[in-house]
Motif scaffolding. Structure first.
Motif, PDB file in Angstrom:
ATOM      1  N   TYR A  19     -18.605  14.448  12.392  1.00 25.96           N
ATOM      2  CA  TYR A  19     -17.770  15.397  11.650  1.00 25.96           C
ATOM      3  C   TYR A  19     -16.295  15.232  12.025  1.00 25.96           C
ATOM      4  O   TYR A  19     -15.411  15.145  11.157  1.00 25.96           O
ATOM      5  N   LEU A  20     -16.004  15.186  13.326  1.00 20.22           N
ATOM      6  CA  LEU A  20     -14.623  15.069  13.786  1.00 20.22           C
ATOM      7  C   LEU A  20     -14.013  13.726  13.418  1.00 20.22           C
ATOM      8  O   LEU A  20     -12.819  13.648  13.079  1.00 20.22           O
ATOM      9  N   ARG A  22     -14.636  11.986  10.814  1.00 20.16           N
ATOM     10  CA  ARG A  22     -14.257  12.035   9.397  1.00 20.16           C
ATOM     11  C   ARG A  22     -13.091  12.993   9.165  1.00 20.16           C
ATOM     12  O   ARG A  22     -12.184  12.706   8.384  1.00 20.16           O
ATOM     13  N   TRP A  23     -13.102  14.133   9.870  1.00 20.93           N
ATOM     14  CA  TRP A  23     -12.037  15.126   9.727  1.00 20.93           C
ATOM     15  C   TRP A  23     -10.678  14.554  10.133  1.00 20.93           C
ATOM     16  O   TRP A  23      -9.653  14.819   9.504  1.00 20.93           O
ATOM     17  N   THR A  24     -10.673  13.743  11.208  1.00 22.52           N
ATOM     18  CA  THR A  24      -9.434  13.117  11.672  1.00 22.52           C
ATOM     19  C   THR A  24      -9.150  11.798  10.952  1.00 22.52           C
ATOM     20  O   THR A  24      -8.187  11.118  11.273  1.00 22.52           O
ATOM     21  N   LYS A  25     -10.035  11.445  10.017  1.00 21.50           N
ATOM     22  CA  LYS A  25      -9.893  10.238   9.198  1.00 21.50           C
ATOM     23  C   LYS A  25      -9.972   8.949  10.008  1.00 21.50           C
ATOM     24  O   LYS A  25      -9.468   7.917   9.609  1.00 21.50           O
ATOM     25  N   GLU A  29     -15.143   7.945   4.167  1.00 19.97           N
ATOM     26  CA  GLU A  29     -16.304   8.572   3.538  1.00 19.97           C
ATOM     27  C   GLU A  29     -17.444   7.591   3.360  1.00 19.97           C
ATOM     28  O   GLU A  29     -18.615   7.918   3.562  1.00 19.97           O
ATOM     29  N   ARG A 210     -18.972  17.110   6.817  1.00 23.05           N
ATOM     30  CA  ARG A 210     -17.542  17.254   6.549  1.00 23.05           C
ATOM     31  C   ARG A 210     -17.286  17.190   5.041  1.00 23.05           C
ATOM     32  O   ARG A 210     -16.425  17.911   4.519  1.00 23.05           O
ATOM     33  N   ARG A 211     -18.054  16.386   4.360  1.00 20.73           N
ATOM     34  CA  ARG A 211     -17.879  16.228   2.915  1.00 20.73           C
ATOM     35  C   ARG A 211     -18.436  17.423   2.143  1.00 20.73           C
ATOM     36  O   ARG A 211     -17.790  17.951   1.239  1.00 20.73           O
TER      37      ARG A 211
END
Length: 305
Positions: A19-20, A22-25, A29, A210-211
């Protein structure tokens, strides 16, 4: 309670990592989709192949044990699909995902350490038996339900026998007579791929969360979690202790196996069909959190807490 927390903490750790990331890129995706494809096409089939090829199956089958566990599984699966259809208007493979999520247990991270801690070596044999056939049975049923609704018998047969999970199951059964003759480097390769299944799947789940977040709402995930953590172990308990005659550690293993939260394979299955992903990811996370309390309650009720 602390022991239960320590058991499921790695599950949340890997989900949170995905999750983190993806959240921090740090991850894209498409990384989650690629990871889920890898797990479904290569890692889980290798895990099934290794499990079935090396499983120690007794010559006399404990039919009461099988009936107690899989009756509970079948009832919960059917009820989950009924609720998803009638109450939440899910259709097609989404229904299969709901049933799969409510019936299939998280055995690797929660079931195995919890049961072995509760029953020690005495629980190893009944636990090993369920591990050997639990995922093959649930994956096969889910595939049949998903593929069989719209496909002709010929097309369904072709899809089944080219399905990565089914291939892993078939090859594992075929390898049993010659398992001792297979070279060590071969098993090293299988072990490396199979070992990546769980961490990659959980990180992929974190990316998916996250998505999707709680896009599906709390209603269906709460219902699936209640069926998995409450009704499934209750049915197994009644059958294993009141209907069939088996040693206490056998009935206890079956109950605790059923009391595990929703398994990661429901999410992988949803990703494969690109339907029900939000439902599966939410149910897995919610049921894992609630299981901190429900598994402790079952351990206490069974006298091994």
């Amino acid at each position: 309670m602390l022991a239960a927390l320590l058991v499921v903490l790695p599950v949340f750790g890997l989900i949170a990592l995905g999750y983190l990331a993806r959240w921090t890129k740090l991850l894209r995706e498409t990384t989650g989709e690629g990871l889920s494809d890898f797990v479904f096409v290569l890692a889980v089939p290798c895990l099934l192949f290794r499990t079935l090829a090396k499983a120690d199956v007794p010559q006399t089958q404990p039919w009461g044990y099988w009936i107690a566990y899989f009756t509970g599984l079948a009832i919960v699966w059917a009820l989950a699909m009924l609720i998803a259809s009638r109450v939440f208007a899910r259709k097609g493979p989404e229904l299969v995902v709901s049933g799969f999520a409510a019936a299939q247990s998280n055995t690797v991270f929660v079931g195995v350490p919890m049961i072995l801690k509760a029953y020690g070596e005495a629980g190893a044999v009944p636990l090993g038996l369920l591990l050997a056939i639990h995922l093959p049975v649930t994956m096969t049923v889910a595939t049949l339900l998903a593929e069989g609704r719209t496909a002709s018998p010929a097309l369904m047969t072709r899809r089944l026998f080219t399905h990565p999970i089914i291939i892993g199951i078939i090859l594992g059964m075929l390898a049993r007579p010659v398992v001792g003759q297979l070279p060590t480097p071969f098993w090293t390769l299988i072990d490396l791929i199979a070992g990546a299944a769980v961490p990659c799947a959980l990180i992929s789940l974190g990316i998916s969360m996250r998505r999707y977040g709680l896009e599906s709402g709390l209603g269906l995930p709460v219902a699936l979690s209640a069926l998995k953590l409450g009704l499934h172990p209750l049915i197994v308990y009644v059958l294993a202790t009141r209907v069939f005659d088996m040693p206490p550690h056998w009935s206890g293993v079956a109950v605790l196996f059923a009391a595990c939260p929703c398994g990661i394979n429901a999410y992988l299955f949803a990703e494969r069909y690109r339907q029900g992903v939000a439902d599966a990811s939410s149910a897995i996370t919610l049921s894992t959190l609630i299981s901190l309390f429900t598994t402790a309650a079952w351990l206490t009720w069974l006298g091994v807490g």
